[in-house]
Design a protein around this motif. Structure first.
Motif, PDB file in Angstrom:
ATOM      1  N   THR A   1      -0.199  13.770 -22.098  1.00 33.89           N
ATOM      2  CA  THR A   1      -1.019  12.999 -21.163  1.00 33.89           C
ATOM      3  C   THR A   1      -0.697  13.430 -19.734  1.00 33.89           C
ATOM      4  OG1 THR A   1      -1.018  11.094 -22.658  1.00 33.89           O
ATOM      5  CG2 THR A   1      -1.641  10.699 -20.369  1.00 33.89           C
ATOM      6  N   HIS A   2      -1.736  13.677 -18.950  1.00 34.21           N
ATOM      7  CA  HIS A   2      -1.527  14.031 -17.549  1.00 34.21           C
ATOM      8  C   HIS A   2      -1.476  12.753 -16.723  1.00 34.21           C
ATOM      9  CE1 HIS A   2      -3.018  15.682 -13.508  1.00 34.21           C
ATOM     10  NE2 HIS A   2      -1.773  16.090 -13.666  1.00 34.21           N
ATOM     11  N   VAL A   3      -0.353  12.549 -16.038  1.00 35.49           N
ATOM     12  CA  VAL A   3      -0.112  11.317 -15.294  1.00 35.49           C
ATOM     13  C   VAL A   3       0.302  11.665 -13.873  1.00 35.49           C
ATOM     14  CG1 VAL A   3       1.177   9.153 -15.205  1.00 35.49           C
ATOM     15  CG2 VAL A   3       0.697  10.212 -17.423  1.00 35.49           C
ATOM     16  N   VAL A   4      -0.241  10.929 -12.917  1.00 36.82           N
ATOM     17  CA  VAL A   4       0.136  11.043 -11.510  1.00 36.82           C
ATOM     18  C   VAL A   4       0.511   9.657 -11.011  1.00 36.82           C
ATOM     19  CG1 VAL A   4      -0.732  11.484  -9.177  1.00 36.82           C
ATOM     20  CG2 VAL A   4      -1.272  13.068 -11.037  1.00 36.82           C
TER      21      VAL A   4
ATOM     22  N   LEU B   1      -0.405   3.138  -9.957  1.00 40.68           N
ATOM     23  CA  LEU B   1      -0.094   2.643  -8.618  1.00 40.68           C
ATOM     24  C   LEU B   1       0.803   1.411  -8.719  1.00 40.68           C
ATOM     25  CD1 LEU B   1      -3.646   2.951  -7.004  1.00 40.68           C
ATOM     26  CD2 LEU B   1      -1.794   4.637  -7.010  1.00 40.68           C
ATOM     27  N   HIS B   2       1.939   1.466  -8.047  1.00 42.28           N
ATOM     28  CA  HIS B   2       2.978   0.435  -8.192  1.00 42.28           C
ATOM     29  C   HIS B   2       2.763  -0.741  -7.237  1.00 42.28           C
ATOM     30  CE1 HIS B   2       5.102   1.422  -4.441  1.00 42.28           C
ATOM     31  NE2 HIS B   2       4.878   2.690  -4.713  1.00 42.28           N
ATOM     32  N   ALA B   3       3.623  -1.731  -7.360  1.00 38.82           N
ATOM     33  CA  ALA B   3       3.533  -2.987  -6.603  1.00 38.82           C
ATOM     34  C   ALA B   3       4.338  -2.919  -5.312  1.00 38.82           C
ATOM     35  CB  ALA B   3       4.042  -4.141  -7.472  1.00 38.82           C
ATOM     36  N   THR B   4       4.176  -3.942  -4.490  1.00 36.83           N
ATOM     37  CA  THR B   4       4.915  -4.066  -3.228  1.00 36.83           C
ATOM     38  C   THR B   4       6.420  -4.026  -3.460  1.00 36.83           C
ATOM     39  OG1 THR B   4       3.170  -5.413  -2.232  1.00 36.83           O
ATOM     40  CG2 THR B   4       5.361  -5.592  -1.268  1.00 36.83           C
ATOM     41  N   GLY B   5       7.101  -3.237  -2.645  1.00 34.90           N
ATOM     42  CA  GLY B   5       8.554  -3.176  -2.692  1.00 34.90           C
ATOM     43  C   GLY B   5       9.115  -2.290  -3.781  1.00 34.90           C
ATOM     44  N   PHE B   6       8.261  -1.728  -4.624  1.00 31.03           N
ATOM     45  CA  PHE B   6       8.717  -0.920  -5.742  1.00 31.03           C
ATOM     46  C   PHE B   6       8.498   0.561  -5.464  1.00 31.03           C
ATOM     47  CE2 PHE B   6       7.894  -4.794  -8.669  1.00 31.03           C
ATOM     48  CZ  PHE B   6       9.101  -5.343  -8.279  1.00 31.03           C
TER      49      PHE B   6
ATOM     50  N   GLY C   1      -3.419  -0.047 -11.670  1.00 32.20           N
ATOM     51  CA  GLY C   1      -2.637  -0.539 -10.549  1.00 32.20           C
ATOM     52  C   GLY C   1      -2.061  -1.906 -10.837  1.00 32.20           C
ATOM     53  N   HIS C   2      -0.787  -2.071 -10.501  1.00 29.97           N
ATOM     54  CA  HIS C   2      -0.100  -3.353 -10.705  1.00 29.97           C
ATOM     55  C   HIS C   2       0.080  -4.049  -9.365  1.00 29.97           C
ATOM     56  CE1 HIS C   2       3.926  -5.590 -11.168  1.00 29.97           C
ATOM     57  NE2 HIS C   2       2.982  -6.365 -11.670  1.00 29.97           N
ATOM     58  N   SER C   3      -0.260  -5.336  -9.301  1.00 29.01           N
ATOM     59  CA  SER C   3      -0.047  -6.146  -8.114  1.00 29.01           C
ATOM     60  C   SER C   3      -0.758  -5.507  -6.913  1.00 29.01           C
ATOM     61  CB  SER C   3       1.457  -6.326  -7.885  1.00 29.01           C
ATOM     62  OG  SER C   3       1.727  -7.363  -6.980  1.00 29.01           O
ATOM     63  N   MET C   4      -0.047  -5.218  -5.817  1.00 29.19           N
ATOM     64  CA  MET C   4      -0.694  -4.549  -4.695  1.00 29.19           C
ATOM     65  C   MET C   4      -1.349  -3.246  -5.124  1.00 29.19           C
ATOM     66  SD  MET C   4       0.851  -3.051  -1.094  1.00 29.19           S
ATOM     67  CE  MET C   4       1.632  -1.654  -1.923  1.00 29.19           C
ATOM     68  N   GLY C   5      -0.772  -2.574  -6.115  1.00 29.26           N
ATOM     69  CA  GLY C   5      -1.364  -1.329  -6.618  1.00 29.26           C
ATOM     70  C   GLY C   5      -2.754  -1.535  -7.180  1.00 29.26           C
ATOM     71  N   GLY C   6      -3.022  -2.728  -7.746  1.00 23.15           N
ATOM     72  CA  GLY C   6      -4.367  -3.026  -8.227  1.00 23.15           C
ATOM     73  C   GLY C   6      -5.345  -3.184  -7.085  1.00 23.15           C
TER      74      GLY C   6
ATOM     75  N   ALA D   1      -5.740  -2.148   3.485  1.00 24.56           N
ATOM     76  CA  ALA D   1      -6.794  -1.145   3.382  1.00 24.56           C
ATOM     77  C   ALA D   1      -6.294   0.202   3.883  1.00 24.56           C
ATOM     78  CB  ALA D   1      -8.029  -1.586   4.158  1.00 24.56           C
ATOM     79  N   ALA D   2      -5.541   0.209   4.994  1.00 17.41           N
ATOM     80  CA  ALA D   2      -4.990   1.458   5.521  1.00 17.41           C
ATOM     81  C   ALA D   2      -3.956   2.043   4.563  1.00 17.41           C
ATOM     82  CB  ALA D   2      -4.376   1.216   6.898  1.00 17.41           C
ATOM     83  N   THR D   3      -3.163   1.169   3.943  1.00 12.46           N
ATOM     84  CA  THR D   3      -2.202   1.642   2.941  1.00 12.46           C
ATOM     85  C   THR D   3      -2.932   2.303   1.780  1.00 12.46           C
ATOM     86  OG1 THR D   3      -0.661  -0.131   3.537  1.00 12.46           O
ATOM     87  CG2 THR D   3      -0.345   0.912   1.399  1.00 12.46           C
ATOM     88  N   SER D   4      -4.064   1.741   1.398  1.00 10.91           N
ATOM     89  CA  SER D   4      -4.872   2.329   0.330  1.00 10.91           C
ATOM     90  C   SER D   4      -5.422   3.686   0.753  1.00 10.91           C
ATOM     91  CB  SER D   4      -6.031   1.389  -0.028  1.00 10.91           C
ATOM     92  OG  SER D   4      -5.582   0.096  -0.330  1.00 10.91           O
ATOM     93  N   ASP D   5      -5.993   3.741   1.935  1.00 11.54           N
ATOM     94  CA  ASP D   5      -6.645   4.965   2.394  1.00 11.54           C
ATOM     95  C   ASP D   5      -5.672   6.125   2.545  1.00 11.54           C
ATOM     96  OD1 ASP D   5      -8.990   3.553   2.394  1.00 11.54           O
ATOM     97  OD2 ASP D   5      -9.116   3.345   4.577  1.00 11.54           O
ATOM     98  N   ALA D   6      -4.389   5.825   2.706  1.00 12.64           N
ATOM     99  CA  ALA D   6      -3.392   6.898   2.789  1.00 12.64           C
ATOM    100  C   ALA D   6      -3.336   7.720   1.512  1.00 12.64           C
ATOM    101  CB  ALA D   6      -2.014   6.300   3.086  1.00 12.64           C
TER     102      ALA D   6
END
Length: 292
Positions: free
Chosen positions: A56-59, A35-40, A101-106, A79-84
């Protein structure tokens, strides 16, 4: 790991989510969710994926509002961004997940792991911009400024092509500290054909990205962190005094987060800035390979 990803689309109640997949799921073997960071965007993980063992299986999805996923007018609730992304996690139930997860992704990863605790085997939070609890309490009920006034909203959005964008950022921090191949991936996959006129636009519109930053403290993750059951690893960047909310030369993450989560690993990679996956993709891949 050799081979490029396959691109998929998934309809969700919040809009279409674009996600990328490398390898194939295998019974009894964990899959990796990145899971990536904000703006990326998801393709910033390409160099991490390339350093993983073959097969390796990666998504890796594009968050709502980012990359090739649907673009709401703003993102006012993390939270809504996560739930999507919950419908995507539900598609991956055949294998246990190691989430990174990195940054917001974490932050997003913690929400997914709390809502779907049985899905995850381990969580790796890479400088996840989760602040100390008091900051969320202070922000509760405060009005959110207009994103148009945020400095990120004034980012240059239109480019002639990814090469011009790459040449521009290669001379500017923090991008000067990224591996050149990672910066090229950011630019190559971070533009979309302009809806009007010639050229290409940023895949994450600047005003939308600004709305993400302005709402970072709107929803406290401490509402659900205790619902996570998977072991947690926390990786933080160097510490120091931040000169502004957009100073990512040092870690924005609360230093006490690892203790608060009972993390099985709480490491500071002090030679790196907040952009750990961009500066040290091979080192991060080695850590993930051990967990897989």
């Amino acid at each position: 790991m050799d081979g490029g990803p396959r691109e998929h689309r998934l309809d969700t109640p919040e809009g279409e989510i674009c996600w990328f997949e490398w390898g194939e799921p295998s019974p009894g073997r964990a899959s990796l969710l990145l899971l990536h960071a904000t703006g990326f965007h998801a393709r910033l993980w390409d160099r991490v994926v390339a350093a993983l063992p073959a097969g390796t299986h990666v998504v890796a999805p594009d968050h709502l509002g980012h990359g090739r996923s649907a673009k709401p007018a703003s993102l006012s609730d993390w939270a809504a961004t996560s739930d999507a992304l919950l419908p995507l996690v539900d598609r991956l139930t055949g294998s246990p997940l190691v989430g990174c997860g990195h940054s917001m992704g974490g932050y997003v990863l913690t929400r997914l792991a709390a809502r779907r605790p049985a899905a995850f085997r381990h969580l790796v939070l890479v400088d996840p911009v989760i602040m100390e609890p008091a900051l969320y309490d202070e922000a509760a009920g405060q009005p959110v400024p207009d994103p148009a006034g945020h400095p990120v909203a004034r980012r240059r959005a239109r480019w002639d092509g990814w090469e011009a964008m790459n040449a521009h950022f290669a001379q500017r921090p923090p991008y000067t500290h990224w591996q050149p191949e990672v910066l090229a991936d950011y630019c190559r996959f971070g533009l979309l054909p302009a809806a009007e006129g010639e050229g290409f636009d940023l895949a994450c519109p600047p005003a939308l990205e600004a709305s993400v930053y302005l709402n970072a403290l709107r929803t406290s993750p401490y509402r659900w962190l205790e619902d996570m059951v998977a072991p947690v690893s926390v990786i933080r960047a160097r510490t120091g005094e931040r000169t502004s909310a957009l100073d990512f030369s040092v870690s924005p993450t609360w230093p006490g987060l690892g203790d608060a989560l009972g993390a099985v690993r709480d490491e500071q990679w002090s030679e790196h800035s907040h952009f750990i996956p961009m500066e040290a993709p091979e080192r991060l891949a080695a850590l993930l390979a051990d967990l897989l």
